[in-house]
Design a protein around this motif. Structure first.
Motif, short mmCIF file in Angstrom:
data_model
loop_
_atom_site.label_atom_id
_atom_site.label_comp_id
_atom_site.label_asym_id
_atom_site.label_seq_id
_atom_site.Cartn_x
_atom_site.Cartn_y
_atom_site.Cartn_z
N ASN A 246 -0.54 -4.64 -1.09
CA ASN A 246 -0.97 -3.35 -0.56
C ASN A 246 -1.18 -3.55 0.94
O ASN A 246 -1.02 -4.68 1.44
CB ASN A 246 -2.24 -2.87 -1.27
CG ASN A 246 -3.36 -3.88 -1.21
OD1 ASN A 246 -3.86 -4.21 -0.13
ND2 ASN A 246 -3.75 -4.43 -2.37
N PHE B 10 -3.49 -0.07 -4.73
CA PHE B 10 -4.53 0.61 -3.94
C PHE B 10 -5.72 -0.32 -3.69
O PHE B 10 -6.83 0.14 -3.44
CB PHE B 10 -4.99 1.88 -4.65
CG PHE B 10 -3.87 2.78 -5.09
CD1 PHE B 10 -2.79 3.04 -4.26
CD2 PHE B 10 -3.88 3.36 -6.36
CE1 PHE B 10 -1.74 3.85 -4.66
CE2 PHE B 10 -2.83 4.17 -6.77
CZ PHE B 10 -1.76 4.42 -5.93
N PHE C 131 -8.25 2.00 -1.49
CA PHE C 131 -7.50 2.93 -0.64
C PHE C 131 -7.46 4.31 -1.27
O PHE C 131 -7.21 4.47 -2.46
CB PHE C 131 -6.07 2.44 -0.43
CG PHE C 131 -5.93 1.39 0.63
CD1 PHE C 131 -5.77 1.74 1.96
CD2 PHE C 131 -5.96 0.04 0.30
CE1 PHE C 131 -5.65 0.77 2.95
CE2 PHE C 131 -5.85 -0.94 1.27
CZ PHE C 131 -5.68 -0.57 2.61
N LYS D 53 -3.18 7.29 -1.33
CA LYS D 53 -2.37 6.57 -2.30
C LYS D 53 -0.88 6.68 -2.05
O LYS D 53 -0.13 5.71 -2.19
CB LYS D 53 -2.74 7.04 -3.71
CG LYS D 53 -4.18 6.72 -4.07
CD LYS D 53 -4.55 7.19 -5.46
CE LYS D 53 -6.00 6.81 -5.79
NZ LYS D 53 -6.40 7.25 -7.12
N CYS E 195 0.10 4.27 0.54
CA CYS E 195 0.11 2.89 0.02
C CYS E 195 1.40 2.60 -0.74
O CYS E 195 2.02 1.54 -0.55
CB CYS E 195 -1.08 2.69 -0.92
SG CYS E 195 -2.62 2.27 -0.10
N LEU F 30 -3.74 4.70 7.08
CA LEU F 30 -3.87 3.38 6.48
C LEU F 30 -4.62 2.43 7.41
O LEU F 30 -5.45 1.63 6.96
CB LEU F 30 -2.49 2.81 6.13
CG LEU F 30 -1.75 3.48 4.97
CD1 LEU F 30 -0.39 2.81 4.77
CD2 LEU F 30 -2.56 3.43 3.68
#
Length: 336
Positions: A166, A193, A198, A201, A204, A247
């Motif tokens: 990830n 995740f 996270f 999603k 990711c 992110l």
């Protein structure tokens, strides 16, 4: 749903697979709705494990009508031949199938474990025998430590490798994934995740698939989650500038207290398995598997209470995590 070839197996798997951990915590009826939505949306790769309490049995009751459309993977923590023979037969019974497409050695985490499964009378022998008699088609290995998985796949005994991957866990890029590509080994990304850490999603999933892994297996226990993940598997995998920024922001927040399970903190002078404790806490806090996590913590020979606050683990941690503080927080959850 886009498909990719799972290495030398030749199997065409959906880029978004179905992770079988979360359905432990929902009713059979809810699990059936989720799995049926996944299959209807083009997901054909289902991953579960002997260790996931009733996950195999729920899936076995649900997938009967779809069996010929699906690629079923499961795994076992067994290390000896006899224990693996037992687990293979249990998996076949629970999944209600005559064969399993991919059976994996589960969580091979150190050289001792790897040596044990590869040795005469080890679990690999049972998997090879089961493959020869048609109980399974292909053999894989899973784990959290890329260096150990590199040693495993160099043996030439495995068709696939499963590893956490990830935006914050990318150690597999250094050697494991290039080697897997060179050896034509299928790659499966678990913990897409970061154990639920996270929230963005779709970004990711794009990140993972843009890095060339064959498939990723997010856990799902709601139909809405299935729909979201399927959408990600139907689009291109190029991250927009906004997605990259989102992110990056999440990674910044995770950085101070996120264990990557690199195991540099080991061995603890008191024998505390720090990475496993943090993994169990993630199941408690992020997956909602509270009872399951506590049941696995209780038999551990060294508990959080055994910590003598020496700080040796923090000196060795390459991410400068406040491990002692994190252990106290984990203890608050896992003692319940």
């Amino acid at each position: 749903m886009q498909l990719r070839r799972l290495g030398k197996t030749g199997l065409q798997v959906s880029v978004i697979g179905f992770g079988g951990i979360p359905i432990q915590r929902v009713s059979y009826n809810q699990a059936a709705k989720v799995v049926e939505a996944a299959v209807a949306g083009g997901i054909n790769f289902i991953d579960t494990a002997r260790a996931y309490t009733d996950s195999e049995s729920k899936l076995g009751d649900i997938i009967g009508d779809y069996r010929n459309k699906l690629i079923i993977a499961t795994k076992s923590m067994a290390r000896s031949k006899q224990d693996m023979i037992r687990d293979i037969d249990i998996s076949l019974k629970e999944l209600k199938t005559d064969f399993i497409d991919l059976y994996q050695l589960h969580n091979v985490k150190d050289e001792g474990s790897l040596e044990k499964v590869l040795a005469p009378g080890g679990a690999l022998e049972a998997l090879q025998d089961a493959k020869n008699c048609g109980k399974l088609r292909f053999i894989g290995v899973t784990g959290h430590i890329p260096d150990i998985l590199v040693k495993a796949i160099r043996t030439g005994c495995f068709d696939t490798v499963q590893v956490p991957f990830n935006p914050v866990e990318t150690a597999a890029l250094d050697e494991l994934l290039p080697l897997a590509c060179e050896m034509n080994i299928g790659t499966i990304a678990m913990k897409p995740f970061a154990g639920g850490a996270f929230k963005n999603k779709a970004a990711c999933l794009k990140f993972i698939l843009n890095n060339g892994l064959t498939t990723t297996i997010p856990g799902m226990d709601e139909v809405s989650q299935v729909a979201e993940n399927i959408t990600a598997g139907q689009a291109d995998f190029i991250l927009s500038g906004e997605e990259k920024n989102l992110l990056a922001e999440e990674m910044e927040l995770l950085g101070r207290k996120f264990c990557r399970r690199c195991e540099y903190c080991q061995p603890c002078p008191r024998g505390i398995d720090i990475p496993t404790i943090f993994l169990l806490e993630a199941y408690w806090t992020r997956y909602g598997l509270k009872k399951w996590a506590v049941e696995r913590y209780q038999p551990m020979p060294a508990k959080i209470s055994d910590c003598i606050d020496c700080g040796e683990c923090e000196e060795k941690c390459p991410y400068s995590l406040p491990i002692r503080e994190m252990l106290k927080e984990a203890g608050f959850h896992l003692k319940k």
